[in-house]
Design a protein around this motif. Structure first.
Motif, PDB file in Angstrom:
ATOM      1  N   GLN A 221       0.792  -1.334   0.075  1.00 55.51           N
ATOM      2  CA  GLN A 221      -0.113   0.096  -0.028  1.00 55.51           C
ATOM      3  C   GLN A 221       0.938   1.314   0.048  1.00 55.51           C
ATOM      4  OE1 GLN A 221      -2.565  -0.212   3.090  1.00 55.51           O
ATOM      5  NE2 GLN A 221      -3.889  -2.081   2.490  1.00 55.51           N
ATOM      6  N   ARG A 222       2.151   1.058   0.399  1.00 58.69           N
ATOM      7  CA  ARG A 222       2.936   2.121   0.509  1.00 58.69           C
ATOM      8  C   ARG A 222       3.429   2.935  -1.117  1.00 58.69           C
ATOM      9  NH1 ARG A 222       7.380   0.414   5.111  1.00 58.69           N
ATOM     10  NH2 ARG A 222       5.764   0.327   6.567  1.00 58.69           N
ATOM     11  N   ALA A 223       3.063   1.952  -1.955  1.00 55.68           N
ATOM     12  CA  ALA A 223       3.347   2.512  -3.403  1.00 55.68           C
ATOM     13  C   ALA A 223       2.258   3.502  -3.682  1.00 55.68           C
ATOM     14  CB  ALA A 223       3.488   1.373  -4.305  1.00 55.68           C
ATOM     15  N   ALA A 227       2.433   7.443  -4.826  1.00 54.19           N
ATOM     16  CA  ALA A 227       1.800   8.161  -5.931  1.00 54.19           C
ATOM     17  C   ALA A 227       0.937   9.405  -5.366  1.00 54.19           C
ATOM     18  CB  ALA A 227       1.089   7.017  -6.693  1.00 54.19           C
ATOM     19  N   ARG A 228       0.229   9.271  -4.516  1.00 52.44           N
ATOM     20  CA  ARG A 228      -0.826  10.252  -4.045  1.00 52.44           C
ATOM     21  C   ARG A 228      -0.039  11.577  -3.565  1.00 52.44           C
ATOM     22  NH1 ARG A 228      -4.126  13.754  -4.777  1.00 52.44           N
ATOM     23  NH2 ARG A 228      -5.447  14.605  -2.899  1.00 52.44           N
ATOM     24  N   ALA A 265       4.699   6.469   2.493  1.00 55.14           N
ATOM     25  CA  ALA A 265       5.661   5.796   1.616  1.00 55.14           C
ATOM     26  C   ALA A 265       7.029   5.167   2.264  1.00 55.14           C
ATOM     27  CB  ALA A 265       5.803   6.737   0.457  1.00 55.14           C
ATOM     28  N   GLN A 266       7.840   4.874   1.405  1.00 57.46           N
ATOM     29  CA  GLN A 266       8.958   4.260   1.935  1.00 57.46           C
ATOM     30  C   GLN A 266       9.781   5.588   2.475  1.00 57.46           C
ATOM     31  OE1 GLN A 266      10.127   1.202   2.349  1.00 57.46           O
ATOM     32  NE2 GLN A 266       8.784   0.179   1.240  1.00 57.46           N
ATOM     33  N   LYS A 267      10.641   5.492   3.637  1.00 58.81           N
ATOM     34  CA  LYS A 267      10.890   6.659   4.225  1.00 58.81           C
ATOM     35  C   LYS A 267      11.775   7.286   3.442  1.00 58.81           C
ATOM     36  CE  LYS A 267      13.456   7.786   8.572  1.00 58.81           C
ATOM     37  NZ  LYS A 267      14.011   8.845   7.960  1.00 58.81           N
ATOM     38  N   ALA A 272      11.802  12.969   0.805  1.00 60.83           N
ATOM     39  CA  ALA A 272      12.066  13.625  -0.349  1.00 60.83           C
ATOM     40  C   ALA A 272      10.945  14.523  -0.687  1.00 60.83           C
ATOM     41  CB  ALA A 272      12.568  12.886  -1.465  1.00 60.83           C
ATOM     42  N   LEU A 273       9.917  13.802  -0.860  1.00 59.57           N
ATOM     43  CA  LEU A 273       8.486  14.390  -1.071  1.00 59.57           C
ATOM     44  C   LEU A 273       8.159  15.268  -0.180  1.00 59.57           C
ATOM     45  CD1 LEU A 273       6.617  11.228  -2.588  1.00 59.57           C
ATOM     46  CD2 LEU A 273       7.320  12.975  -3.909  1.00 59.57           C
ATOM     47  N   TRP A 274       8.339  14.921   1.064  1.00 60.38           N
ATOM     48  CA  TRP A 274       7.861  16.191   1.944  1.00 60.38           C
ATOM     49  C   TRP A 274       8.802  17.552   1.951  1.00 60.38           C
ATOM     50  CZ3 TRP A 274       4.464  17.973   5.032  1.00 60.38           C
ATOM     51  CH2 TRP A 274       5.157  18.771   6.241  1.00 60.38           C
ATOM     52  N   HIS A 275      10.228  17.045   1.726  1.00 61.16           N
ATOM     53  CA  HIS A 275      10.989  18.130   1.489  1.00 61.16           C
ATOM     54  C   HIS A 275      10.287  19.178   0.327  1.00 61.16           C
ATOM     55  CE1 HIS A 275      14.656  20.455   1.825  1.00 61.16           C
ATOM     56  NE2 HIS A 275      14.957  20.410   0.300  1.00 61.16           N
TER      57      HIS A 275
END
Length: 429
Positions: A221-223, A227-228, A265-267, A272-275
């Motif tokens: 489910q992390r994938a 994506a979201r 997602a994976q850590k 990276a997305l959060w940054h």
């Protein structure tokens, strides 16, 4: 003044008697005291007269009324304590302490009024407060037993879920709700509370272990979460240059809520997305802060302009009330045209302007009192001016000229105040 209802009492205890009403002193101060020829003020009690002060500032009746109002303040404070006890809205211990302090101070109180009645009232209030303190103590005991019973029920529920539940989300939410409720339950002795807490903690830990094993199989489910979050980052970056401050800030809040709801997602990917997401958000809010700072600078300039206008207003010569009114109207019109000021400056500036307006009104009052033969004509003149400005305001409002309508309404309000003063002057002649 109607007496308040009596305070609640402990179970099995007789309710207190209805407190005796005490008359206010302001209605008839001379009933309770007098002012002698030298200005000494005396209060009458069952034990005789007692000097409570002196009055040199005006007529004896004014002095007597002043000390009567002070008595009414004590009475009002007493009635407030009675009301709080009656409604259960106050701390009985605090009410008891306050009532005793009021009663102990009566012998030295510089007031004119029914001190004997107030002392009796306070005696009754002390009795009510003592009953309320006893009732509160009994209620705490009952609360403790109820709190223990409630925590025992929560522990039993937690232990049942730990052994049987496979509804992971619902059970997890229920554990959180139990914990939230647990923290609100007070009044249990430490030993009992710790024993119950250990049982609850063991049950929660057992549930978490079973749930952790189950969700270990759901990494796929992390994938979907990744994506979201990529979609959310793309929208956040597109909004970073927006100048539509309010809706965009609201959308960023929604995006943050959606981010949290998307899952993890994976850590490495999640970090990276959060940054990127946080960088876009910070860029927008930095630009908004700069725009607001520019607006605040404009407001600060408006505040300086109003201060300068106030300096001018405070120099108005009130020895000529008519000229003073004309000058004040001009200042009021310019005041409205200046615009908004910072929030922290609004009250001080308005207070200074109100002080000037009050000074002009007082000057007008003095003039009206000196020219009684013309008072009726002045009342009619003021009434015409009120009607004139109200008509101007209505016409401006109908034509869509809001600013001119507000100015006319402000002038009508000013003339209406002067009209009321003039009418009062005529009535008092």
């Amino acid at each position: 003044m109607r007496p308040a209802q009596p305070a609640p009492v402990a179970r099995g205890a007789a309710p207190p008697a209805e407190p005796s009403p005490v008359a206010t002193a302001s209605e008839n101060p001379s009933r309770w005291g007098r002012v002698d020829a030298e200005g000494a003020v005396y209060v009458r009690t069952a034990e005789g007269e007692r000097r409570v002060g002196s009055w040199q500032a005006g007529a004896p009746d004014e002095g007597l009324a002043h000390f009567a109002r002070r008595f009414d303040d004590l009475l009002a404070e007493t009635e407030l304590l009675v009301a709080r006890l009656a409604t259960g809205g106050g701390d009985p211990k605090h009410a008891l302490t306050s009532a005793k302090a009021l009663r102990d101070g009566l012998d030295e109180a510089a007031v004119v009024g029914d001190l004997d009645g107030l002392r009796k009232r306070l005696d009754e209030l002390v009795g009510m407060a003592e009953d309320a303190v006893a009732a509160a103590r009994s209620a705490r005991d009952e609360q403790r037993h109820a709190a223990i019973a409630r925590k025992e029920a929560l522990v039993s529920e937690a232990e049942t879920m730990a052994a049987e539940s496979t509804q992971w989300k619902q059970a997890g939410d229920r554990y959180k709700a139990i914990l939230d409720e647990w923290r609100t339950i007070k009044g249990i002795d430490r030993k009992t509370d710790e024993a119950l807490w250990k049982r609850f903690s063991r049950a929660r830990e057992a549930f978490n272990r079973r749930r952790g094993s189950h969700f270990a199989d759901l990494d796929r489910q992390r994938a979907g979460a990744k994506a979201r979050k990529e979609e959310l980052v793309a929208e956040a970056e597109a909004l970073a240059e927006s100048d539509d401050w309010g809706p965009t800030a609201a959308r960023y809040r929604d995006l943050m809520a959606e981010w949290k709801a998307a899952g993890r997602a994976q850590k490495d990917a999640d970090d990276a997305l959060w940054h990127r997401f946080r960088g876009a958000q910070d860029a927008f809010f930095s630009r908004r802060s700069a725009a607001f700072a520019e607006r605040d600078s404009e407001f600060a300039a408006n505040a300086e302009a109003k201060r300068a206008l106030l300096d001018e207003a405070e120099k108005i010569d009130t020895t000529d009330p008519d000229a003073a009114r004309i000058a004040l109207r001009g200042i009021q019109e310019r005041w409205e045209q200046i615009g908004k000021v910072p929030r922290e400056d609004m009250r001080p500036l308005e207070q200074r302007l109100r002080a000037v307006e009050e000074a002009v009104r007082e000057a007008a009052d003095r003039q009206w009192r000196r020219s009684d033969p013309e008072a009726e004509a002045r009342v009619a003149q003021f009434r015409d001016r009120v009607a004139q400005f109200e008509a101007q305001a209505e016409k401006a409002r109908a034509s869509g000229d809001t600013r001119r309508a507000e100015q006319a309404e402000s002038q009508a309000a000013q003339w209406r105040e002067w009209l009321e003063t003039a009418e009062q002057s005529v009535q008092d002649r």
